[in-house]
Write an enzyme that holds these catalytic residues in place. Structure first.
Site, PDB file in Angstrom:
ATOM      1  N   ASP A  16       0.848  -1.198   0.000  1.00 40.17           N
ATOM      2  CA  ASP A  16       0.000   0.000   0.000  1.00 40.17           C
ATOM      3  C   ASP A  16       0.882   1.246   0.000  1.00 40.17           C
ATOM      4  OD1 ASP A  16       0.957   0.273   2.613  1.00 40.17           O
ATOM      5  OD2 ASP A  16      -0.894  -0.456   3.532  1.00 40.17           O
ATOM      6  N   GLN A  17       0.292   2.414   0.208  1.00 41.41           N
ATOM      7  CA  GLN A  17       1.048   3.669   0.171  1.00 41.41           C
ATOM      8  C   GLN A  17       2.091   3.749   1.274  1.00 41.41           C
ATOM      9  OE1 GLN A  17      -2.131   6.702  -0.004  1.00 41.41           O
ATOM     10  NE2 GLN A  17      -1.014   7.459  -1.792  1.00 41.41           N
TER      11      GLN A  17
END
Length: 133
Positions: A16-17
């Site tokens: 994810d980020q």
């Protein structure tokens, strides 16, 4: 062969980020471990499905201890915990290269007749292989 280990490198698309493995991807890691556990026993999902039996997951419990990150080389440990006439249960551990425990999990799967959609005993070939453990 009650235990199997599989090495998997975390791909960028699995993160994810924050740069950690997205929680939903762990189910795929456990599936990879389980499929290879069965394959090393001489059983393939494809063979079972070709013979009219599915093995769906009916329960999956995951406990996240530490995050896995992009490019980590993970070890997925898969252990047969128990089996009954229609169910099979596995425990899992995921460790990083430092041998830190990242995740533990448990899954229960049920042998299902593809024609009826009802639980069934595993095919004789699968029963024989599981008895050898």
């Amino acid at each position: 062969m009650k235990k199997h280990e599989l090495k998997v490198r975390v791909r960028y698309s699995e993160t994810d980020q924050m740069g950690v493995v997205y929680h939903g991807n762990y189910a795929q890691y456990f599936e990879m471990g389980r499929v290879e556990w069965l394959r090393n026993l001489g059983i393939s999902y494809k063979w079972m499905e070709d013979n009219g039996v599915m093995l769906p997951v009916v329960s999956l419990n995951i406990n996240y201890k530490k995050p896995a990150r992009y490019d980590d080389l993970l070890t997925i440990k898969t252990v047969l915990k128990s089996q009954s006439t229609v169910k099979i249960e596995f425990d899992y551990e995921i460790l990083n290269e430092k041998q830190e425990l990242l995740t533990i999990a448990n899954s229960i799967l049920v042998f299902v007749d593809m024609k009826t959609g009802r639980p069934t005993a595993p095919p004789a070939y699968v029963k024989e292989k599981l008895l050898l453990i």
